[in-house]
Design a protein around this motif. Structure first.
Motif, PDB file in Angstrom:
ATOM      1  N   LEU A 296       0.638  -0.915  -0.045  1.00 45.97           N
ATOM      2  CA  LEU A 296      -0.214  -0.140  -0.093  1.00 45.97           C
ATOM      3  C   LEU A 296       1.176   0.776  -0.049  1.00 45.97           C
ATOM      4  CD1 LEU A 296      -2.657  -1.186   2.239  1.00 45.97           C
ATOM      5  CD2 LEU A 296      -3.274  -0.181   0.482  1.00 45.97           C
ATOM      6  N   ASP A 297       1.622   1.316   0.513  1.00 41.92           N
ATOM      7  CA  ASP A 297       2.884   2.145   0.802  1.00 41.92           C
ATOM      8  C   ASP A 297       3.438   1.951  -0.742  1.00 41.92           C
ATOM      9  OD1 ASP A 297       4.771   3.698   2.228  1.00 41.92           O
ATOM     10  OD2 ASP A 297       6.177   2.815   1.389  1.00 41.92           O
ATOM     11  N   ASP A 298       3.600   2.219  -1.532  1.00 44.47           N
ATOM     12  CA  ASP A 298       4.276   1.830  -2.773  1.00 44.47           C
ATOM     13  C   ASP A 298       3.006   2.459  -3.357  1.00 44.47           C
ATOM     14  OD1 ASP A 298       6.138   1.954  -4.853  1.00 44.47           O
ATOM     15  OD2 ASP A 298       6.230  -0.680  -5.304  1.00 44.47           O
ATOM     16  N   PHE A 299       1.484   1.246  -3.260  1.00 48.46           N
ATOM     17  CA  PHE A 299       0.914   2.139  -4.106  1.00 48.46           C
ATOM     18  C   PHE A 299       0.372   3.539  -3.507  1.00 48.46           C
ATOM     19  CE2 PHE A 299      -3.861   2.037  -5.919  1.00 48.46           C
ATOM     20  CZ  PHE A 299      -3.610   1.585  -7.074  1.00 48.46           C
ATOM     21  N   ALA A 300       0.534   4.183  -2.913  1.00 51.85           N
ATOM     22  CA  ALA A 300       0.515   5.050  -2.448  1.00 51.85           C
ATOM     23  C   ALA A 300       1.450   6.587  -2.949  1.00 51.85           C
ATOM     24  CB  ALA A 300      -0.260   5.829  -1.362  1.00 51.85           C
ATOM     25  N   SER A 301       2.933   6.124  -2.470  1.00 47.16           N
ATOM     26  CA  SER A 301       3.160   6.772  -3.814  1.00 47.16           C
ATOM     27  C   SER A 301       3.007   7.305  -4.683  1.00 47.16           C
ATOM     28  CB  SER A 301       4.775   6.718  -2.494  1.00 47.16           C
ATOM     29  OG  SER A 301       5.370   6.011  -4.257  1.00 47.16           O
ATOM     30  N   THR A 302       3.091   5.729  -5.383  1.00 47.26           N
ATOM     31  CA  THR A 302       2.708   6.267  -6.777  1.00 47.26           C
ATOM     32  C   THR A 302       1.907   6.755  -7.024  1.00 47.26           C
ATOM     33  OG1 THR A 302       3.758   3.861  -7.383  1.00 47.26           O
ATOM     34  CG2 THR A 302       1.823   4.401  -9.060  1.00 47.26           C
ATOM     35  N   ILE A 303       0.574   7.103  -6.288  1.00 52.93           N
ATOM     36  CA  ILE A 303      -0.768   8.132  -6.817  1.00 52.93           C
ATOM     37  C   ILE A 303      -0.064   9.114  -6.695  1.00 52.93           C
ATOM     38  CG2 ILE A 303      -2.937   9.104  -6.080  1.00 52.93           C
ATOM     39  CD1 ILE A 303      -3.176   5.510  -4.927  1.00 52.93           C
ATOM     40  N   GLU A 304       1.222   9.536  -5.674  1.00 49.31           N
ATOM     41  CA  GLU A 304       1.609  11.215  -5.283  1.00 49.31           C
ATOM     42  C   GLU A 304       2.146  11.351  -6.857  1.00 49.31           C
ATOM     43  OE1 GLU A 304       3.198  10.420  -2.010  1.00 49.31           O
ATOM     44  OE2 GLU A 304       0.645  10.948  -0.313  1.00 49.31           O
ATOM     45  N   ALA A 305       2.741  10.600  -7.054  1.00 51.16           N
ATOM     46  CA  ALA A 305       3.560  10.750  -8.069  1.00 51.16           C
ATOM     47  C   ALA A 305       2.854  11.242  -9.252  1.00 51.16           C
ATOM     48  CB  ALA A 305       4.716   9.324  -8.735  1.00 51.16           C
ATOM     49  N   VAL A 306       1.978  10.114  -9.690  1.00 50.11           N
ATOM     50  CA  VAL A 306       0.930  10.783 -10.997  1.00 50.11           C
ATOM     51  C   VAL A 306       0.277  11.958 -10.765  1.00 50.11           C
ATOM     52  CG1 VAL A 306       1.140   8.304 -11.582  1.00 50.11           C
ATOM     53  CG2 VAL A 306      -1.151   8.992 -10.736  1.00 50.11           C
ATOM     54  N   LYS A 307       0.024  11.957  -9.570  1.00 48.34           N
ATOM     55  CA  LYS A 307      -0.868  13.198  -8.993  1.00 48.34           C
ATOM     56  C   LYS A 307      -0.209  14.433  -9.416  1.00 48.34           C
ATOM     57  CE  LYS A 307      -3.802  15.647  -5.908  1.00 48.34           C
ATOM     58  NZ  LYS A 307      -3.317  16.480  -5.074  1.00 48.34           N
ATOM     59  N   ALA A 308       0.999  14.517  -8.808  1.00 44.46           N
ATOM     60  CA  ALA A 308       2.102  15.363  -9.075  1.00 44.46           C
ATOM     61  C   ALA A 308       2.044  16.298 -10.901  1.00 44.46           C
ATOM     62  CB  ALA A 308       3.335  15.083  -8.524  1.00 44.46           C
ATOM     63  N   PHE A 309       2.508  14.386 -11.819  1.00 46.45           N
ATOM     64  CA  PHE A 309       1.531  14.588 -12.609  1.00 46.45           C
ATOM     65  C   PHE A 309       0.740  15.634 -13.177  1.00 46.45           C
ATOM     66  CE2 PHE A 309       0.855  13.446 -16.959  1.00 46.45           C
ATOM     67  CZ  PHE A 309       1.580  13.899 -18.160  1.00 46.45           C
ATOM     68  N   ALA A 310      -0.533  15.030 -12.944  1.00 42.57           N
ATOM     69  CA  ALA A 310      -1.319  16.140 -12.940  1.00 42.57           C
ATOM     70  C   ALA A 310      -1.698  16.938 -13.095  1.00 42.57           C
ATOM     71  CB  ALA A 310      -2.648  14.534 -12.695  1.00 42.57           C
ATOM     72  N   GLU A 311      -1.575  17.253 -12.254  1.00 46.12           N
ATOM     73  CA  GLU A 311      -1.528  19.119 -11.367  1.00 46.12           C
ATOM     74  C   GLU A 311      -0.710  19.874 -12.251  1.00 46.12           C
ATOM     75  OE1 GLU A 311      -2.389  18.607  -6.077  1.00 46.12           O
ATOM     76  OE2 GLU A 311       0.291  18.761  -7.825  1.00 46.12           O
ATOM     77  N   LYS A 312       0.099  19.675 -12.629  1.00 44.11           N
ATOM     78  CA  LYS A 312       1.411  20.494 -13.014  1.00 44.11           C
ATOM     79  C   LYS A 312       1.019  20.282 -15.083  1.00 44.11           C
ATOM     80  CE  LYS A 312       5.796  20.068 -14.403  1.00 44.11           C
ATOM     81  NZ  LYS A 312       7.525  19.645 -14.418  1.00 44.11           N
ATOM     82  N   ASP A 313       0.321  19.441 -15.323  1.00 45.24           N
ATOM     83  CA  ASP A 313      -0.020  19.174 -16.890  1.00 45.24           C
ATOM     84  C   ASP A 313      -1.153  19.558 -16.643  1.00 45.24           C
ATOM     85  OD1 ASP A 313       0.070  16.782 -19.142  1.00 45.24           O
ATOM     86  OD2 ASP A 313      -1.814  16.373 -18.516  1.00 45.24           O
ATOM     87  N   GLY A 314      -2.579  19.753 -16.269  1.00 39.84           N
ATOM     88  CA  GLY A 314      -3.909  19.545 -16.312  1.00 39.84           C
ATOM     89  C   GLY A 314      -4.255  19.790 -17.761  1.00 39.84           C
ATOM     90  N   GLU A 315      -4.341  18.556 -18.110  1.00 42.87           N
ATOM     91  CA  GLU A 315      -5.021  18.173 -18.588  1.00 42.87           C
ATOM     92  C   GLU A 315      -5.540  16.180 -18.662  1.00 42.87           C
ATOM     93  OE1 GLU A 315      -4.125  20.812 -22.769  1.00 42.87           O
ATOM     94  OE2 GLU A 315      -2.257  19.457 -22.141  1.00 42.87           O
ATOM     95  N   THR A 316      -5.088  16.239 -17.279  1.00 39.61           N
ATOM     96  CA  THR A 316      -4.712  14.398 -17.093  1.00 39.61           C
ATOM     97  C   THR A 316      -5.753  14.329 -16.406  1.00 39.61           C
ATOM     98  OG1 THR A 316      -2.239  14.735 -18.002  1.00 39.61           O
ATOM     99  CG2 THR A 316      -3.424  12.483 -16.339  1.00 39.61           C
ATOM    100  N   LEU A 317      -6.510  12.767 -16.281  1.00 37.84           N
ATOM    101  CA  LEU A 317      -7.569  12.185 -15.332  1.00 37.84           C
ATOM    102  C   LEU A 317      -6.768  11.421 -14.633  1.00 37.84           C
ATOM    103  CD1 LEU A 317     -10.116  11.539 -14.103  1.00 37.84           C
ATOM    104  CD2 LEU A 317     -10.817  10.550 -16.269  1.00 37.84           C
ATOM    105  N   ILE A 318      -7.293  11.392 -13.374  1.00 33.17           N
ATOM    106  CA  ILE A 318      -6.201  10.472 -12.953  1.00 33.17           C
ATOM    107  C   ILE A 318      -7.789   9.192 -12.418  1.00 33.17           C
ATOM    108  CG2 ILE A 318      -4.974   9.142 -11.294  1.00 33.17           C
ATOM    109  CD1 ILE A 318      -3.526  11.989 -10.887  1.00 33.17           C
ATOM    110  N   VAL A 319      -7.797   7.865 -12.222  1.00 32.22           N
ATOM    111  CA  VAL A 319      -8.906   6.957 -11.428  1.00 32.22           C
ATOM    112  C   VAL A 319      -8.150   6.416 -11.053  1.00 32.22           C
ATOM    113  CG1 VAL A 319     -10.979   5.896 -11.583  1.00 32.22           C
ATOM    114  CG2 VAL A 319     -10.918   7.550 -13.073  1.00 32.22           C
ATOM    115  N   VAL A 320      -8.623   5.701  -9.428  1.00 29.83           N
ATOM    116  CA  VAL A 320      -8.063   4.609  -8.955  1.00 29.83           C
ATOM    117  C   VAL A 320      -9.206   4.133  -8.678  1.00 29.83           C
ATOM    118  CG1 VAL A 320      -6.201   4.032  -7.076  1.00 29.83           C
ATOM    119  CG2 VAL A 320      -6.603   6.216  -7.678  1.00 29.83           C
TER     120      VAL A 320
END
Ligand SMILES: [Zn+2]
Length: 448
Positions: free
Chosen positions: A290-314
């Motif tokens: 779960l720790d690895d998965f949570a940190s992965t979600i944080e990484a993709v969220k940081a990408f989406a925040e910067k990018d502004g054109e991305t959807l993340i669904v978990v």
């Protein structure tokens, strides 16, 4: 409606007018603020990750030095719940039926890989994205032909047909090419076989290949294939000082996908082994995943925040193990003890069996001492067959940490949906698992 929304509406109205005047530049006129359809879609699946698992992770990752209970990325992104039952009379789904529902929007039977109840192939969101010219990627910690990723890429009547499914990654073609531009995970056993070397066949299609997580940097462009273990990758908790391996794979995938991203991408990322640890009823193992998965979600969220054109669904495909945070009629859960366990039960029990040194092995992997009664139980168990020793070790850890489990299999409780970015609001409330795929398809049916 607040002032900002009204402002955005007026702004998007102006933009639409502008688009009528210059239809060819529609794509460029759609700014991050007004985009209704995501350009990039990142779909993360926590295999076996039920409500109790993410709650346990909140307690586990809480900083004991502060008075407050810190929230997690799961708390931050929570939007809804999904039911997971398959299209048969079992109620309890397996990963294949659920992943097929999540990839195609159609419920099927347990064991089905991208096929319906008549065993006919179903179009998946990954295939649809590829047909639209988007880049496609899967990043997992299981073998890449395991049920969840396979249900996005292949079509087979049974998840057990691992070699056939691996072969299908090279026979399911769009425009004469394999449909996934990036695959990171395990599985050399299935891709480099006596009868066929699929890795070489991917290389013939121009794929860069590596079998070393430490050499991810050697991959410089897509298409790319990385197979880092014969089957699944080692558990996070057994991975020494580099317990996170999904996170670096996902970050590398994002940087490769960003190199040339005019039409966007679809990426499925799976925390595959939350399920495996839960099948084993191994709580410390599950927390590591779960720790690895949570940190992965944080990484993709940081990408989406910067990018502004991305959807993340978990979401999760189902819950596993019937985990209880607190068990055996006691009103307490011993997180501090769980944090002191530094190996999977599988690794610890195997080491105990091989070394014949039960107490020494316990002390090597676990920072709190055995009671006399526990050592007696384990020493007696070590003189019997291995499965008895392993189960006794599990019982000792679960009783000591007051962690409850009701099953070594899956359970049918609803799972959570987490979402962020463009179109995230479509995933709020109660959905059925097929609705998640239908929503993703709806974003793949419109142009911008
Ligand atoms: Zn499972």
């Amino acid at each position: 409606m607040n002032k900002l929304s009204i402002g955005l509406l007026i702004f998007s109205g102006l933009l639409n007018t502008a688009c009528v005047a210059t239809p060819s530049s529609t794509e460029h006129n759609v700014t991050a603020q007004t985009r209704k359809t995501p350009k990039n879609i990142i779909f993360l699946i926590g295999d076996g990750m039920g409500l109790e698992h993410t709650t346990a992770y909140r307690y586990y990752s809480d900083d004991p030095a502060t008075k407050a209970m810190e929230t997690t990325i799961f708390d931050e992104l929570l939007v809804g719940m999904a039911s997971t039952y398959p299209d048969d009379d079992t109620v309890v789904t397996d990963s294949a039926a659920s992943a097929t529902a999540l990839s195609s929007g159609v419920k099927s039977y347990n064991g089905a890989i991208g096929v319906d109840t008549h065993k006919e192939p179903l179009e998946t969101v990954l295939e649809k994205a590829k047909k639209l010219g988007k880049q496609t990627a899967i990043v997992v910690t299981s073998q890449i032909n395991h049920a969840t990723p396979a249900s996005f890429i292949a079509h087979n009547e049974s998840r057990q047909n691992y070699d056939q499914i691996a072969d299908n990654y090279l026979s399911n073609l769009i425009d004469g090419k394999p449909i996934v531009d990036l695959m990171f995970g395990g599985g050399t056993q299935y891709y480099i076989r006596d009868d066929r070397n699929l890795v070489n066949e991917f290389k013939d299609y121009g794929y860069q290949y590596t079998n070393s997580l430490q050499q991810l940097d050697k991959i410089t462009a897509l298409p790319a294939l990385g197979l880092f273990a014969p089957v699944g990758l080692p558990f996070a908790i057994d991975s020494g000082d580099q317990p996170r391996r999904l996170t670096p794979m996902a970050k590398k995938a994002l940087s490769l996908l960003s190199l040339k991203n005019d039409k966007g991408f679809f990426m499925m990322i799976e925390g595959s082994q939350i399920d495996w640890c839960a099948h084993a009823n191994d709580v410390a193992c599950a927390m590591g995943e779960l720790d690895d998965f949570a940190s992965t979600i944080e990484a993709v969220k940081a990408f989406a925040e910067k990018d502004g054109e991305t959807l993340i669904v978990v979401t999760a495909d189902h819950s596993t193990g019937g985990l209880s945070i607190g068990g055996y009629d006691k009103y307490i859960w011993k997180i501090d003890l769980i944090k002191q366990i530094h190996g999977s039960v599988e690794t610890i029990s195997k080491t105990m069996a091989d070394s014949k040194d039960v107490v020494g092995t316990w002390n090597k992997y676990i920072d709190f001492p055995l009671t006399d009664e526990e050592s007696k139980l384990l020493v007696t168990a070590s003189q019997q067959k291995y499965s008895v020793l392993k189960q006794t070790l599990l019982d000792v850890i679960n009783h000591r940490t007051l962690t409850g489990w009701t099953s070594h299999g899956h359970t049918a409780g609803d799972v959570q949906i987490f979402a962020y970015g463009v179109g995230a609001d479509k995933f709020a409330g109660h959905l059925d698992n097929i609705d998640i795929a239908k929503n993703i398809f709806s974003f793949l049916n419109t142009k911008n």
